[in-house]
Design a protein around this motif. Structure first.
Motif, PDB file in Angstrom:
ATOM      1  N   HIS A  34     -21.064 106.932  63.333  1.00 34.01           N
ATOM      2  CA  HIS A  34     -20.093 105.871  63.617  1.00 34.01           C
ATOM      3  C   HIS A  34     -19.539 105.298  62.315  1.00 34.01           C
ATOM      4  CE1 HIS A  34     -18.154 102.431  65.400  1.00 34.01           C
ATOM      5  NE2 HIS A  34     -18.979 101.586  64.826  1.00 34.01           N
ATOM      6  N   CYS A  35     -20.416 105.009  61.381  1.00 43.93           N
ATOM      7  CA  CYS A  35     -19.973 104.465  60.091  1.00 43.93           C
ATOM      8  C   CYS A  35     -19.116 105.482  59.342  1.00 43.93           C
ATOM      9  CB  CYS A  35     -21.175 104.050  59.242  1.00 43.93           C
ATOM     10  SG  CYS A  35     -22.126 102.657  59.920  1.00 43.93           S
ATOM     11  N   LEU A  39     -15.335 104.911  57.977  1.00 49.70           N
ATOM     12  CA  LEU A  39     -15.103 104.846  56.540  1.00 49.70           C
ATOM     13  C   LEU A  39     -14.644 106.159  55.920  1.00 49.70           C
ATOM     14  CD1 LEU A  39     -18.259 102.698  55.684  1.00 49.70           C
ATOM     15  CD2 LEU A  39     -15.907 101.898  55.953  1.00 49.70           C
ATOM     16  N   GLY A  40     -14.882 107.295  56.586  1.00 45.17           N
ATOM     17  CA  GLY A  40     -14.438 108.576  56.060  1.00 45.17           C
ATOM     18  C   GLY A  40     -15.243 109.112  54.903  1.00 45.17           C
ATOM     19  N   SER A  41     -16.313 108.442  54.553  1.00 42.98           N
ATOM     20  CA  SER A  41     -17.132 108.812  53.399  1.00 42.98           C
ATOM     21  C   SER A  41     -18.597 108.785  53.799  1.00 42.98           C
ATOM     22  CB  SER A  41     -16.882 107.832  52.248  1.00 42.98           C
ATOM     23  OG  SER A  41     -17.942 107.841  51.312  1.00 42.98           O
ATOM     24  N   LEU A  82     -16.152  97.118  58.897  1.00 42.34           N
ATOM     25  CA  LEU A  82     -14.916  96.357  58.721  1.00 42.34           C
ATOM     26  C   LEU A  82     -14.938  95.598  57.407  1.00 42.34           C
ATOM     27  CD1 LEU A  82     -14.367  94.994  62.353  1.00 42.34           C
ATOM     28  CD2 LEU A  82     -13.003  96.733  61.161  1.00 42.34           C
ATOM     29  N   ASN A  83     -16.096  95.036  57.064  1.00 41.25           N
ATOM     30  CA  ASN A  83     -16.230  94.339  55.777  1.00 41.25           C
ATOM     31  C   ASN A  83     -16.048  95.307  54.611  1.00 41.25           C
ATOM     32  OD1 ASN A  83     -16.747  91.946  57.122  1.00 41.25           O
ATOM     33  ND2 ASN A  83     -18.970  92.091  56.899  1.00 41.25           N
ATOM     34  N   ALA A  84     -16.605  96.509  54.751  1.00 37.03           N
ATOM     35  CA  ALA A  84     -16.496  97.511  53.686  1.00 37.03           C
ATOM     36  C   ALA A  84     -15.051  97.943  53.491  1.00 37.03           C
ATOM     37  CB  ALA A  84     -17.381  98.714  53.999  1.00 37.03           C
ATOM     38  N   ALA A 150      -7.236 111.308  60.126  1.00 38.78           N
ATOM     39  CA  ALA A 150      -6.212 110.559  60.838  1.00 38.78           C
ATOM     40  C   ALA A 150      -6.656 109.127  61.126  1.00 38.78           C
ATOM     41  CB  ALA A 150      -5.844 111.268  62.136  1.00 38.78           C
ATOM     42  N   LEU A 151      -7.950 108.947  61.399  1.00 43.76           N
ATOM     43  CA  LEU A 151      -8.459 107.604  61.669  1.00 43.76           C
ATOM     44  C   LEU A 151      -8.278 106.665  60.477  1.00 43.76           C
ATOM     45  CD1 LEU A 151     -11.885 108.308  63.455  1.00 43.76           C
ATOM     46  CD2 LEU A 151      -9.769 107.479  64.521  1.00 43.76           C
ATOM     47  N   GLN A 152      -8.392 107.222  59.274  1.00 39.32           N
ATOM     48  CA  GLN A 152      -8.425 106.379  58.085  1.00 39.32           C
ATOM     49  C   GLN A 152      -7.128 105.625  57.824  1.00 39.32           C
ATOM     50  OE1 GLN A 152     -11.496 105.975  56.571  1.00 39.32           O
ATOM     51  NE2 GLN A 152     -11.945 107.216  58.383  1.00 39.32           N
ATOM     52  N   VAL A 153      -6.012 106.085  58.383  1.00 41.58           N
ATOM     53  CA  VAL A 153      -4.739 105.414  58.138  1.00 41.58           C
ATOM     54  C   VAL A 153      -4.485 104.283  59.136  1.00 41.58           C
ATOM     55  CG1 VAL A 153      -3.783 107.514  57.133  1.00 41.58           C
ATOM     56  CG2 VAL A 153      -3.377 107.024  59.549  1.00 41.58           C
TER      57      VAL A 153
END
Length: 338
Positions: A34-35, A39-41, A82-84, A150-153
């Motif tokens: 999930h994280c 975050l993509g990383s 979200l904080n990250a 795609a999620l990251q944008v």
């Protein structure tokens, strides 16, 4: 068994660390995934997971069982992510680092330079769980590189809503509670997120699905790619590509779209005079390879990790990552040349 498990909560609230670990460990892998989607990383996901577990341990005394432990943990993890995303310090784009080779002009410069691969070995226990009743995506599809990119944008709140609703399948009321929002705002954010995801996804369209993991069809494409790459057979490699093939190489921002553009880049690499060896692995549910350059003294040195996105019997995307990710896949920094 259920009674014993229920008894874990008061024990954990009384400071029993082992009871807390027993409560949370079954959810560890899926929380990390999930994280990662958020975050993509992988590195950032692991940091967020550790923050989640620490926050849960510190807050377990106040857990009132209005929701399940799993839902409570997802609420904490989503908040940490979200904080990250709001915090400064995202990894910056890296410059081209092969001094003897000049890259061809890219089609564009990518935005998601912090993207990292997710080893399939870590995915065990994370994507084989049944999604909730509201889910719209298969768990394996929702961990693919194209989807995560795609999620990251998406704006942060839209991203969170889309993952919680369409990937994990939580009800709108559950998501609203997790985000301290109204059901109406969740529905609105989800609508905008779905539209944006469709508009921004670089690999959308009507395409053949990839062959099943480990199937003879997948193995045939993979074997031909390895043969073409290791023998520097550019024509055979280009024949494997779809017309709209896409290539990226985070953390470098260069992106190439279309067979001609990708063929030009591959010609540069394969025509550089270097010889390569490929070691198979898997990332994000997709075939992947550790690439090694054959050097003097009978030793091949790590150069990068390729992840392939397949469509039928063709390659529709290639993503190249830095050699720094090799330890995550159990790949050595060097190996004896064959």
């Amino acid at each position: 068994m259920e009674l014993a498990r229920t008894d874990l909560i008061p024990r954990a609230q009384a400071g029993d660390g082992e009871a807390f670990r027993t409560l949370t460990e079954p959810h560890r892998r899926e929380l990390q995934a999930h994280c990662y989607r958020m975050l993509g990383s992988l590195q950032d996901a692991e940091d967020a997971l550790q923050d989640t577990l620490l926050s849960a341990w510190q807050g377990i005394a106040g857990f009132q069982e209005r929701a399940s432990i799993r839902t409570w943990l997802y609420r904490i993890a989503t908040t940490r992510c979200l904080n990250a995303r709001r915090a400064a310090g995202r990894r910056l784009a890296k410059e081209w680092d092969i001094p003897t080779v000049e890259p061809p002009e890219p089609t564009r410069l990518g935005e998601v330079v912090w993207l990292e691969p997710y080893p399939d070995a870590v995915l065990v226990g994370a994507v084989d769980l049944p999604p909730g009743p509201e889910a719209r995506y298969e768990q394996t599809e929702a961990i693919s590189l194209a989807f995560v990119t795609a999620l990251q944008v998406l704006p942060a709140r839209q991203l969170a809503v889309l993952i919680l609703r369409d990937v994990l399948g939580f009800h709108a009321k559950e998501v609203a509670d997790m985000l301290d929002a109204t059901v109406e705002s969740v529905k609105s954010a989800l609508k905008r997120a779905r539209r944006s995801l469709q508009d921004r996804h670089p690999l959308t369209g009507d395409r053949e699905p990839p062959p099943a993991s480990g199937s003879p069809a997948e193995e045939a494409v993979v074997a031909e790619f390895v043969r073409a790459y290791q023998s520097a057979d550019l024509d055979a490699l280009v024949a494997l590509l779809t017309d709209d093939v896409f290539m990226s190489m985070p953390p470098m921002p260069f992106e190439y779209e279309g067979r001609d553009a990708v063929a030009g880049f591959c010609a540069l690499i394969l025509g550089s005079g270097r010889a390569f060896e490929l070691v198979p692995t898997r990332a994000n549910g997709q075939p992947a390879f550790g690439a090694y350059v054959r050097g003097q003294g009978g030793v091949s040195h790590a150069t990068g990790l390729f992840v392939l996105t397949l469509s039928g019997d063709r390659i529709r995307a290639m993503t190249r990552f830095e050699k720094d990710v090799f330890p995550w896949f159990g790949l050595p920094r060097s190996l004896p040349s064959r």
